[in-house]
Design an enzyme around this catalytic site. Structure first.
Site, PDB file in Angstrom:
ATOM      1  N   HIS A  82      41.818  38.792  35.791  1.00 41.19           N
ATOM      2  CA  HIS A  82      41.371  37.649  36.093  1.00 41.19           C
ATOM      3  C   HIS A  82      40.129  37.363  35.340  1.00 41.19           C
ATOM      4  O   HIS A  82      39.419  38.191  34.719  1.00 41.19           O
ATOM      5  CB  HIS A  82      41.323  37.083  37.713  1.00 41.19           C
ATOM      6  CG  HIS A  82      40.357  37.845  38.311  1.00 41.19           C
ATOM      7  ND1 HIS A  82      40.145  39.098  38.492  1.00 41.19           N
ATOM      8  CD2 HIS A  82      38.906  37.523  38.775  1.00 41.19           C
ATOM      9  CE1 HIS A  82      39.229  39.673  39.203  1.00 41.19           C
ATOM     10  NE2 HIS A  82      38.315  38.500  39.254  1.00 41.19           N
ATOM     11  N   HIS A  84      36.957  36.201  35.698  1.00 37.61           N
ATOM     12  CA  HIS A  84      35.367  36.068  36.008  1.00 37.61           C
ATOM     13  C   HIS A  84      34.610  36.957  35.340  1.00 37.61           C
ATOM     14  O   HIS A  84      35.106  37.942  34.732  1.00 37.61           O
ATOM     15  CB  HIS A  84      35.484  36.675  37.662  1.00 37.61           C
ATOM     16  CG  HIS A  84      35.839  35.686  38.761  1.00 37.61           C
ATOM     17  ND1 HIS A  84      36.388  35.804  39.960  1.00 37.61           N
ATOM     18  CD2 HIS A  84      36.077  34.284  38.482  1.00 37.61           C
ATOM     19  CE1 HIS A  84      36.689  34.660  40.514  1.00 37.61           C
ATOM     20  NE2 HIS A  84      36.415  33.684  39.540  1.00 37.61           N
ATOM     21  N   ASP A  86      32.745  39.260  35.833  1.00 36.64           N
ATOM     22  CA  ASP A  86      32.393  40.800  35.854  1.00 36.64           C
ATOM     23  C   ASP A  86      33.704  41.476  35.706  1.00 36.64           C
ATOM     24  O   ASP A  86      33.694  42.704  35.706  1.00 36.64           O
ATOM     25  CB  ASP A  86      32.022  40.958  37.304  1.00 36.64           C
ATOM     26  CG  ASP A  86      33.275  40.413  38.272  1.00 36.64           C
ATOM     27  OD1 ASP A  86      33.508  39.137  38.018  1.00 36.64           O
ATOM     28  OD2 ASP A  86      33.198  40.937  39.593  1.00 36.64           O
TER      29      ASP A  86
END
Length: 308
Positions: A82, A84, A86
């Site tokens: 995904h 994000h 990080d």
């Protein structure tokens, strides 16, 4: 009912390659924090001809650690669970160095149309420039010598979240969908509770030996942990409805009622999780939002209480 028990014993050594099975390795990035625990786990699948899952944050030290781990090997695929910051930003630099294409469900997007008054988007956490070379479909499989990965669409934490089944190990690389150290934050507008719960049921229908999450250590009893996570979410929903039993409330007073042992600096994240539950409850007609569904609305339970 299974009780959710967190395992925070993980203490991976930064920059070190850890063999998890004959075809799976892990390198943990140096980005610890309240939402990343000890840091982001990057997984290397296969030997010789390998795939990378979740390259991680745009961090030079982590890139060097990955390249050192991959000496003499060919990277054929880069997968992202995904978008994000990080998990996905290092994908582009890794592609530029290795020539491998990037595979993911798609670019970052919100679960629903939103406006700033209704939602508090966590834009600082989103990799809005991410663009995969190949958009994966649910159930799509990719194989090389010694490994097979199956893409499993698991929207909820984000709209484009995907887990990956490592078929030969009967293992799930779960990103932020389910973890051992904490529950996953479901924060509107990027996250939504109803699809998250549906995605939990989806992975619960499979027989896993191990789950390898995006942060922290493995889940060794997947069926029990998934069942406990579902029970935890149902219990949280019940707590929210109990908080509304005596009358309408806004979200932050609900947080103060039910998160009695949570540090104040985490109340903002808790409010987003409560909001995700309330949005789901409102969609199902169990609560009513005034003036409409938003982070700042006042919520009323539609459940009747009787005394005899």
């Amino acid at each position: 009912m299974d009780t959710l028990v967190f395992d925070r014993s993980f203490s991976g050594e930064y920059g070190k390659v850890e063999w998890l099975s004959p075809r799976l390795r892990r390198v943990t990035a140096t980005n610890p924090g309240p939402f990343t625990f000890t840091g982001t786990n990057t997984y290397i699948v296969g030997t010789g001809s390998v795939a990378i899952i979740d390259p991680g944050p745009d961090d030079g030290a982590h890139l060097d650690a990955l390249l050192n781990a991959l000496r003499g090997e060919i990277v054929t695929h880069i997968f992202v669970t995904h978008t994000h910051k990080d998990h996905s930003p290092l994908a582009r630099k890794l592609k530029d160095i290795t020539g491998a294409d990037i595979y993911a469900e798609g670019p970052h997007r919100a679960m629903r149309i939103w406006n700033e008054e209704a939602f508090a988007p966590l834009e600082a956490s989103n990799d809005l420039t991410f663009a995969p070379d190949h958009q994966l479909q649910d159930g799509e499989t990719i194989s090389r010598q010694g490994w097979t990965l199956e893409a499993i669409a698991t929207p909820g934490h984000t709209a484009n979240h995907m887990c990956f089944a490592l078929v030969e190990d009967q293992a799930l690389i779960s990103g932020d969908h389910i973890m051992a150290w904490s529950t996953s934050i479901i924060a509107p507008p990027d996250g939504a509770m109803q699809p998250y719960m549906q995605s939990l049921h989806k992975i619960a229908a499979r027989d896993w030996q191990t789950i390898w999450p995006g942060h922290g250590g493995p889940i060794r009893d997947p069926a029990k942990t998934i069942a406990a996570t579902l029970a935890h979410r149902h219990a949280r929903e019940a707590q929210i409805l109990a908080a509304l039993k005596d009358g309408p409330l806004a979200i932050f007073p609900i947080v103060e009622k039910i998160y009695t042992h949570l540090e104040k600096n985490m109340h903002g994240a808790a409010a987003l999780s409560v909001f995700a539950h309330l949005e789901d409850l409102a969609t199902r007609g169990i609560v009513t939002a005034q003036p409409d569904i938003s982070l700042n609305a006042v919520y009323t339970s539609n459940q009747r209480s009787f005394s005899f």
